[in-house]
Every structure is written in structure tokens, then in C-alpha cells.
Design a protein around this motif. Sequence first.
Motif, short mmCIF file in Angstrom:
data_model
loop_
_atom_site.label_atom_id
_atom_site.label_comp_id
_atom_site.label_asym_id
_atom_site.label_seq_id
_atom_site.Cartn_x
_atom_site.Cartn_y
_atom_site.Cartn_z
N LYS A 285 -9.53 5.45 -4.67
CA LYS A 285 -8.26 4.84 -4.24
C LYS A 285 -8.24 4.77 -2.72
O LYS A 285 -8.86 5.58 -2.03
CB LYS A 285 -7.07 5.64 -4.74
CG LYS A 285 -6.97 7.02 -4.13
CD LYS A 285 -5.69 7.73 -4.45
CE LYS A 285 -5.70 9.07 -3.71
NZ LYS A 285 -4.43 9.68 -3.61
N GLN A 286 -7.54 3.79 -2.21
CA GLN A 286 -7.37 3.65 -0.76
C GLN A 286 -6.00 4.20 -0.38
O GLN A 286 -5.00 3.85 -0.98
CB GLN A 286 -7.47 2.18 -0.34
CG GLN A 286 -8.87 1.64 -0.31
CD GLN A 286 -9.74 2.32 0.74
OE1 GLN A 286 -9.29 2.77 1.78
NE2 GLN A 286 -11.03 2.39 0.46
N ASP A 287 -5.98 5.07 0.60
CA ASP A 287 -4.73 5.63 1.10
C ASP A 287 -4.58 5.20 2.55
O ASP A 287 -5.51 5.34 3.34
CB ASP A 287 -4.77 7.16 1.00
CG ASP A 287 -3.47 7.79 1.41
OD1 ASP A 287 -3.26 7.98 2.63
OD2 ASP A 287 -2.67 8.12 0.51
N GLU A 288 -3.43 4.67 2.87
CA GLU A 288 -3.18 4.15 4.21
C GLU A 288 -3.38 5.23 5.28
O GLU A 288 -3.91 4.98 6.35
CB GLU A 288 -1.75 3.60 4.28
CG GLU A 288 -1.53 2.58 5.36
CD GLU A 288 -0.16 1.94 5.25
OE1 GLU A 288 0.70 2.31 6.06
OE2 GLU A 288 0.02 1.09 4.36
N GLN A 289 -2.94 6.45 4.97
CA GLN A 289 -3.02 7.54 5.94
C GLN A 289 -4.38 8.24 5.96
O GLN A 289 -4.90 8.56 7.00
CB GLN A 289 -1.92 8.56 5.66
CG GLN A 289 -1.87 9.70 6.66
CD GLN A 289 -0.71 10.64 6.39
OE1 GLN A 289 0.08 10.44 5.48
NE2 GLN A 289 -0.61 11.69 7.19
N TYR A 290 -4.96 8.46 4.76
CA TYR A 290 -6.17 9.28 4.68
C TYR A 290 -7.45 8.51 4.40
O TYR A 290 -8.53 9.08 4.39
CB TYR A 290 -5.98 10.35 3.59
CG TYR A 290 -4.82 11.28 3.87
CD1 TYR A 290 -4.88 12.21 4.89
CD2 TYR A 290 -3.67 11.22 3.11
CE1 TYR A 290 -3.82 13.06 5.16
CE2 TYR A 290 -2.59 12.06 3.35
CZ TYR A 290 -2.67 12.98 4.39
OH TYR A 290 -1.62 13.79 4.64
N GLY A 291 -7.36 7.24 4.12
CA GLY A 291 -8.55 6.45 3.80
C GLY A 291 -8.91 6.56 2.34
O GLY A 291 -8.07 6.86 1.49
N ALA A 292 -10.18 6.34 2.01
CA ALA A 292 -10.64 6.36 0.63
C ALA A 292 -10.71 7.78 0.10
O ALA A 292 -11.08 8.71 0.81
CB ALA A 292 -12.00 5.69 0.51
#
Length: 163
Positions: free
Chosen positions: A116-123
Motif C-alpha cells: 500500500k502507498q501511504d502519503e506520510q510513510y511511503g510504501a
Amino acid sequence: MAFLSESFDVNELPVGTGGNFEPLPAGWYTVTITQAELKATKAGNGQYIKLRYDVTGPTHQGRVVFGNLNIKNPNPKAEEIGRQQLGDIMRAIGLAKVTDTDQLIGGQIAIKLEVKQDEQYGAGNEVKGFRSVSGSAAPAAAAPFAAAAPAATGKAAPPWAKK
């Protein structure tokens, strides 16, 4: 301030490898549950089980994946999903009843990971499925009415639904 019982010289300490924090490729992995802890939600109005899964195969042995199961949450859908996941884990391990998170520790299961891609933490990885190590899917949960009224469906209640 806490005084150390000895002096440490940076030149005499081992250099770390930095660890590998890249997400694992999507797919099924065999894991052992090595930690299971009940935690309060950040808002304080719910509870979740924080799990640590240590990968044992078929690849990426030694890597660690974390996951949370919402078991009490003001959002009924989040709670339903978390409880379904807990049930899937219990069936995959072979546990009929759990009263302590420690009962999950040592369980060997297969987990399905997605990236999953997370805006704050990346993949990062997200656990999206559970099954027994033998490869069979976790049994489907019985419909609530089937456990409460087995005569209405013509089927006996499953063993875990009997009280």
C-alpha cells in the motif's frame, strides 16, 4: 540522567546493516506470530490487537510484518473486519476460543500481503488475508442466524458456536 556501567567507544562497536525496510512483494507468506498485545486506540475509545508476524518462508525469511486487528471500535465496520480477521487467524491456527492475546503467540499461519502507498510513510505492507499453513483457506464464518437457530437452517451449529 542514567550513568552507564561502562564506557563505550564508537570505534569498537559493530556497524549495523541498516536493516531492510522495503515492503515485501505482494503474495502469500508463511509466518509465526511472535507478539500479540492488546492496545488502546489513539483516541482512547477502542481496542486493537497489535500483532508481529515473523516470516519463515517461502522467501524473505527473517523479515517482520506488523498488523492490527480492531476488536472494539466506534466504527462498526472496522470492528466487524477486525473480529473477522481474528476469527480467520484462530481458525487457521486451530484455536476454538481465545481469552488472552498470548494464546496467539507461536501460531503458524500464512498471511497475504499487499503493498500500500501511504502519503506520510511511503510504501508499506498490509495484511489482507489469513489461511492455515497447509494452504487451505480459513473456513468461512457461520452466519449469525445459523449459530443461533440451527434448526431453522437444517444444519447443526459448528463446534465453535456451541456453548
